[in-house]
Scaffold this active site. Structure first.
Site, PDB file in Angstrom:
ATOM      1  N   ASP A  54      20.670  84.329-110.707  1.00 49.19           N
ATOM      2  CA  ASP A  54      20.722  85.474-111.831  1.00 49.19           C
ATOM      3  C   ASP A  54      22.153  85.999-111.904  1.00 49.19           C
ATOM      4  O   ASP A  54      21.692  86.601-113.201  1.00 49.19           O
ATOM      5  CB  ASP A  54      19.064  85.856-111.424  1.00 49.19           C
ATOM      6  CG  ASP A  54      19.095  87.159-110.631  1.00 49.19           C
ATOM      7  OD1 ASP A  54      19.192  86.978-109.643  1.00 49.19           O
ATOM      8  OD2 ASP A  54      19.017  88.228-110.592  1.00 49.19           O
ATOM      9  N   GLY A 113      14.071  87.102-115.912  1.00 55.37           N
ATOM     10  CA  GLY A 113      14.681  87.489-117.373  1.00 55.37           C
ATOM     11  C   GLY A 113      14.786  88.900-117.678  1.00 55.37           C
ATOM     12  O   GLY A 113      15.125  89.779-116.629  1.00 55.37           O
TER      13      GLY A 113
HETATM   14  P1  AMP Z   1      20.190  92.933-111.264  1.00 51.67           P
HETATM   15  O1  AMP Z   1      19.808  92.586-110.138  1.00 51.67           O
HETATM   16  O2  AMP Z   1      20.225  93.981-112.065  1.00 51.67           O
HETATM   17  O3  AMP Z   1      20.820  91.921-111.819  1.00 51.67           O
HETATM   18  O4  AMP Z   1      18.110  92.681-112.293  1.00 51.67           O
HETATM   19  C1  AMP Z   1      17.500  92.473-111.442  1.00 51.67           C
HETATM   20  C2  AMP Z   1      15.808  91.985-112.497  1.00 51.67           C
HETATM   21  O5  AMP Z   1      15.734  92.944-112.516  1.00 51.67           O
HETATM   22  C3  AMP Z   1      16.578  91.236-113.776  1.00 51.67           C
HETATM   23  O6  AMP Z   1      15.636  90.742-114.171  1.00 51.67           O
HETATM   24  C4  AMP Z   1      16.879  92.183-114.486  1.00 51.67           C
HETATM   25  O7  AMP Z   1      16.216  92.661-116.113  1.00 51.67           O
HETATM   26  C5  AMP Z   1      15.431  93.217-113.283  1.00 51.67           C
HETATM   27  N1  AMP Z   1      15.818  95.189-114.236  1.00 51.67           N
HETATM   28  C6  AMP Z   1      16.972  95.674-113.468  1.00 51.67           C
HETATM   29  N2  AMP Z   1      17.171  96.487-113.297  1.00 51.67           N
HETATM   30  C7  AMP Z   1      15.814  96.824-114.712  1.00 51.67           C
HETATM   31  C8  AMP Z   1      15.064  98.537-115.436  1.00 51.67           C
HETATM   32  N3  AMP Z   1      15.918  99.426-115.416  1.00 51.67           N
HETATM   33  N4  AMP Z   1      15.081  98.270-116.264  1.00 51.67           N
HETATM   34  C9  AMP Z   1      13.962  96.085-116.602  1.00 51.67           C
HETATM   35  N5  AMP Z   1      14.115  95.543-115.973  1.00 51.67           N
HETATM   36  C10 AMP Z   1      15.153  95.494-115.405  1.00 51.67           C
HETATM   37 MG    MG Z   2      21.319  91.031-113.289  1.00 48.63          MG
END
Ligand code: AMP
Ligand code: MG
Length: 486
Positions: free
Chosen positions: A257, A97
């Site tokens: 995702d 999410g």
């Molecule tokens: P990503 O691999 O960067 O696309 O992120 C995977 C998941 O981790 C997604 O649900 C992002 O919203 C969450 N996410 C990544 N970085 C953060 C952060 N600094 N704070 C909160 N959620 C994060």
């Molecule tokens: Mg992402």
């Protein structure tokens, strides 16, 4: 020739619909951004602003900086964080999410655009993280998404970026930043997967109907609309992969995702452009197994389509899913070969063109030639490109074959080279150039981000004053490494 009307809207004139928020609580949670204090506007894309008809000069207003930094909303916005799940590195990760992204609202116009803030604080989906983004990752997303757009590759866009004083802990303490990005929709493959794995078939159907009605109207309204929709997503994904391969773009984290249901490049993290050509290039140093290595991207794109097929299996019969998946390979191959012919300056189609390209890739790999610069040299003179490959018998043989291949071209050489320079960019976003912009920005100097942006918005032009940015990294920037941490 029609003259484009001036961009006409002030911030207050923008009208917002919130169709995704309107789907209800099963799809998102209401969430107001937590702004970053003492924020300054770092960068602004006039081309992205034109998509929402925002009047020139609006970016100078304090209200705009307040919006970009998450400190204020515009009238009519109903901000929400979206639920989705995903397969991360091949494994079902369950619920993810919008952990640090908040959909602010959708500009209500003939071609609606959603505005989303990234780095606007925690949401119900933040898990153990802080909801923030840092200057480094935000500059990288801002520059790369606009760069891909100007290279003709479907992508989310970046309207503007802000940076503030708030400290954010990563491998070291960094500063908080925010990005406003734009797309018709940020729905991902994983948005469907989460409902499938939770056996929430009613919500899955609601989401599919929403996406089809708004973004795939050509799929119609009859029962076969789901399979037509899926087949189109497969085609768009295959075509996107071909475009990444042709320009040498490695995404780095091709989890489901991070895969857009609209076929857009989405979620820029540890991406990289191939420099010295190596098909096994891994841009994300956290990707130890090389699952997302450059040459695996087309296969992973298909893998992700299989994951989406599974998620849609309550709506579409297996045989239709399989038929759509079977179309991937052909779209990929056809698109990639037509891009290669354009890069080679070849007009007609011949069966053995793939061999010509493959032989060249082998030479580029063996000699570690810079991908972008080789194509650019080939667009100037065979001799320049031959010099890059090394003037030995093997290279000469390839060039002879290439000369024979284009023998019947009715265009003069100058004309052919000009056409090639219009598809072979001089500039891509090299990691070291992004790093130079980041370091300046972290020190409070935003002009390098703006200057890099100016080059990337016209990547086929010469920009002689920026020649250095078309070159491999100078010594102090060698061995940069990028990871998922952002
Ligand atoms: P990503 O691999 O960067 O696309 O992120 C995977 C998941 O981790 C997604 O649900 C992002 O919203 C969450 N996410 C990544 N970085 C953060 C952060 N600094 N704070 C909160 N959620 C994060
Ligand atoms: Mg992402």
């Amino acid at each position: 020739m029609a003259i484009a009307p001036p961009r006409s809207k002030t911030l207050e004139d923008l009208r917002f619909a919130n169709s995704f928020a309107g789907l209800g609580d099963a799809f998102s949670e209401r969430r107001t951004p937590a702004g970053i204090p003492c924020a300054r506007l770092v960068a602004f894309s006039p081309e992205a602003a034109a998509l929402i008809d925002l009047r020139a000069g609006e970016q100078m207003r304090p209200e705009f900086a307040a919006l970009v930094s998450g400190n204020a909303l515009l009238h009519g916005m109903e901000p929400v964080a979206a639920l989705y799940g995903g397969h991360q590195f091949g494994v079902w990760a369950g619920q993810l999410g919008d952990g640090r992204a908040i959909l602010l609202g959708e500009v209500d116009q003939t071609e609606p655009y959603e505005l989303q803030i990234k780095g606007g604080g925690m949401t119900a989906f933040s898990r153990f993280a802080d909801g923030r983004a840092v200057v480094r990752s935000t500059v990288r997303e801002y520059l790369a998404s606009e760069a891909l757009h100007h290279l003709g590759i479907p992508t989310t866009r970046a309207l503007a970026m802000a940076a503030g004083e708030e400290p954010v802990l990563r491998e070291r303490v960094e500063r908080a930043a925010t990005l406003i990005r734009m797309a018709p929709s940020f729905v991902r493959f994983g948005s469907f997967e989460i409902f499938h794995y939770r056996n929430r078939h009613a919500e899955l159907k609601t989401l599919a109907d929403y996406v089809i009605d708004r973004f795939y109207p050509e799929c119609g309204t009859s029962d076969d609309r789901y399979e037509r929709f899926f087949a189109t997503v497969v085609e768009r994904t295959a075509a996107l992969m071909a475009q990444w391969q042709a320009v040498g773009f490695a995404h780095g984290v091709m989890n489901t995702d991070n895969f857009s249901i609209l076929g857009l490049t989405l979620d820029y993290g540890p991406y990289g452009f191939v420099e010295e050509y190596d098909p096994g290039f891994i841009c994300n140093h956290t990707d130890e197994s090389g699952r997302y290595a450059f040459d695996r991207q087309p296969t992973i794109g298909l893998w992700n389509c299989y994951a989406l097929a599974e998620a849609l299996s309550s709506l579409i019969p297996r045989a239709q899913l399989d038929a759509a998946l079977a179309g991937y390979q052909d779209v990929y191959r056809t698109t990639f070969l037509s891009l290669m012919r354009a890069k080679l300056g070849i007009l007609d189609v011949r069966d053995d063109d793939a061999d010509l390209a493959l032989e060249l890739f082998g030479l580029l790999h063996a000699r570690r030639v810079d991908w972008t610069n080789f194509w650019r040299a080939l667009s100037r003179a065979d001799a320049d490109a031959l010099a890059m490959l090394g003037e030995d018998a093997t290279s000469r043989t390839w060039f002879e074959r290439y000369a024979e291949r284009r023998a019947g071209d009715p265009r003069g050489e100058e004309h052919r080279h000009a056409a090639m320079r219009a598809v072979n960019p001089k500039y891509v976003l090299r990691n070291w150039v992004a790093q130079e912009a980041i370091e300046a920005c972290e020190a409070g100097n935003d002009s390098v981000v703006a200057a890099v942006y100016d080059v990337l918005r016209a990547p086929y032009d010469e920009h002689p004053e920026r020649e250095a940015w078309a070159q491999p990294a100078p010594a102090r920037y060698r061995d940069l490494s990028v990871s998922c941490s952002s």
